[in-house]
Design a protein around this motif. Structure first.
Motif, PDB file in Angstrom:
ATOM      1  N   VAL A 113       0.833  -1.192   0.000  1.00 45.26           N
ATOM      2  CA  VAL A 113       0.000   0.000   0.000  1.00 45.26           C
ATOM      3  C   VAL A 113       0.872   1.248   0.000  1.00 45.26           C
ATOM      4  CG1 VAL A 113      -1.836   1.247   1.200  1.00 45.26           C
ATOM      5  CG2 VAL A 113      -1.757  -1.255   1.307  1.00 45.26           C
ATOM      6  N   LEU A 114       0.597   2.146  -0.937  1.00 45.92           N
ATOM      7  CA  LEU A 114       1.224   3.458  -0.938  1.00 45.92           C
ATOM      8  C   LEU A 114       0.382   4.368  -0.052  1.00 45.92           C
ATOM      9  CD1 LEU A 114       2.022   3.959  -4.750  1.00 45.92           C
ATOM     10  CD2 LEU A 114       3.376   2.807  -2.995  1.00 45.92           C
ATOM     11  N   LEU A 115       1.040   5.161   0.762  1.00 49.75           N
ATOM     12  CA  LEU A 115       0.345   6.053   1.682  1.00 49.75           C
ATOM     13  C   LEU A 115       1.010   7.416   1.673  1.00 49.75           C
ATOM     14  CD1 LEU A 115      -1.634   6.661   4.052  1.00 49.75           C
ATOM     15  CD2 LEU A 115       0.165   5.795   5.584  1.00 49.75           C
ATOM     16  N   ASP A 116       0.228   8.439   1.402  1.00 52.44           N
ATOM     17  CA  ASP A 116       0.733   9.805   1.510  1.00 52.44           C
ATOM     18  C   ASP A 116       0.785  10.142   2.996  1.00 52.44           C
ATOM     19  OD1 ASP A 116       1.075  12.624   1.618  1.00 52.44           O
ATOM     20  OD2 ASP A 116       0.192  12.818  -0.374  1.00 52.44           O
ATOM     21  N   PRO A 117       1.948  10.491   3.531  1.00 50.96           N
ATOM     22  CA  PRO A 117       2.048  10.794   4.960  1.00 50.96           C
ATOM     23  C   PRO A 117       1.115  11.919   5.422  1.00 50.96           C
ATOM     24  CG  PRO A 117       4.232  10.493   4.052  1.00 50.96           C
ATOM     25  CD  PRO A 117       3.267  10.506   2.883  1.00 50.96           C
ATOM     26  N   THR A 118       0.702  12.784   4.506  1.00 49.65           N
ATOM     27  CA  THR A 118      -0.239  13.856   4.894  1.00 49.65           C
ATOM     28  C   THR A 118      -1.665  13.327   5.038  1.00 49.65           C
ATOM     29  OG1 THR A 118      -0.680  14.558   2.615  1.00 49.65           O
ATOM     30  CG2 THR A 118       1.176  15.616   3.759  1.00 49.65           C
ATOM     31  N   ASP A 119      -1.882  12.073   4.647  1.00 53.10           N
ATOM     32  CA  ASP A 119      -3.209  11.448   4.739  1.00 53.10           C
ATOM     33  C   ASP A 119      -3.346  10.575   5.987  1.00 53.10           C
ATOM     34  OD1 ASP A 119      -4.195  12.567   2.386  1.00 53.10           O
ATOM     35  OD2 ASP A 119      -3.481  10.907   1.157  1.00 53.10           O
ATOM     36  N   ILE A 120      -2.648  10.914   7.044  1.00 52.93           N
ATOM     37  CA  ILE A 120      -2.760  10.166   8.298  1.00 52.93           C
ATOM     38  C   ILE A 120      -3.541  11.017   9.287  1.00 52.93           C
ATOM     39  CG2 ILE A 120      -1.534   9.037  10.191  1.00 52.93           C
ATOM     40  CD1 ILE A 120       0.867   8.719   8.290  1.00 52.93           C
ATOM     41  N   VAL A 121      -4.594  10.439   9.845  1.00 47.47           N
ATOM     42  CA  VAL A 121      -5.364  11.119  10.894  1.00 47.47           C
ATOM     43  C   VAL A 121      -4.989  10.513  12.236  1.00 47.47           C
ATOM     44  CG1 VAL A 121      -7.262  11.718   9.335  1.00 47.47           C
ATOM     45  CG2 VAL A 121      -7.380   9.597  10.664  1.00 47.47           C
ATOM     46  N   VAL A 122      -5.250  11.238  13.308  1.00 48.28           N
ATOM     47  CA  VAL A 122      -4.792  10.821  14.624  1.00 48.28           C
ATOM     48  C   VAL A 122      -5.535   9.609  15.173  1.00 48.28           C
ATOM     49  CG1 VAL A 122      -6.221  12.455  15.939  1.00 48.28           C
ATOM     50  CG2 VAL A 122      -4.044  11.666  16.880  1.00 48.28           C
ATOM     51  N   ASN A 123      -6.859   9.540  14.956  1.00 47.94           N
ATOM     52  CA  ASN A 123      -7.629   8.434  15.544  1.00 47.94           C
ATOM     53  C   ASN A 123      -8.889   8.153  14.727  1.00 47.94           C
ATOM     54  OD1 ASN A 123      -9.608  10.328  16.366  1.00 47.94           O
ATOM     55  ND2 ASN A 123      -8.577  10.657  18.322  1.00 47.94           N
TER      56      ASN A 123
END
Length: 180
Positions: A113-123
């Protein structure tokens, strides 16, 4: 409604990485220079069937040509991009838009899986507010490879789904329709 984020982690990426690992997933550290996709290229080098839904890596099984889920039963590696991730749980949200054929995330032997680090939410409280969670026809959180354990505590990965789940942080292309 409270969002329970009074003490967010200093780095969402680090928290995601730690929790992904705790759930049995693998985080692929990008190289410090050169081709950011090298970790994936190395992993899939000997694979017979690679199905990619992302433009960054070409596969040899075209997802557009898949007429039925059973056509994905022989896929060694599926490469997709997550809509977003949840730092608290190490989870990735995969939607029908990410997968194209939902079964690719379950029938492939290994999922990258590719993941943009700016697309991470806290919870998860933040995750449930995201339109990509609410507005898609299909959305599923993935938190590592498939696993099962018996009463004696014997843990088996890949019991009813992918045998491994790997995540590589890669920024989205600026022309990605999800970001527009």
């Amino acid at each position: 409604m409270p969002l329970f984020d009074a003490d967010p982690p200093v780095s969402l990426l680090s928290a995601f990485k730690e929790n992904l690992h705790r759930m049995g997933g693998m985080f692929l550290d990008p190289p410090s220079s050169g081709d950011i996709l090298v970790p994936i290229r190395i992993i899939i080098a000997g694979a017979k069937i690679v199905c990619s839904t992302v433009p960054e890596i070409a596969g040899n099984r075209d997802i557009a040509g898949v007429d039925a889920s059973r056509d994905l039963a022989d896929v060694d590696f599926a490469i997709v991009r997550a809509s977003f991730a949840v730092a608290e749980t190490g989870s990735l949200l995969l939607t029908d838009a990410d997968l194209h054929v939902n079964a690719v995330a379950y029938l492939a032997q290994h999922l990258i899986v590719l993941l943009d680090p700016t697309d991470i939410v806290v919870n998860l409280h933040h995750a449930y507010r995201r339109p990509d969670f609410r507005d898609r026809h299909y959305a599923s959180f993935h938190s590592g490879p498939s696993a099962t354990a018996d009463i004696e505590g014997v843990l088996i990965h890949g019991a009813q789904g992918v045998r491994s789940l790997s995540v590589l942080p890669v920024a989205r292309a600026t022309d990605d329709p999800i970001t527009q």
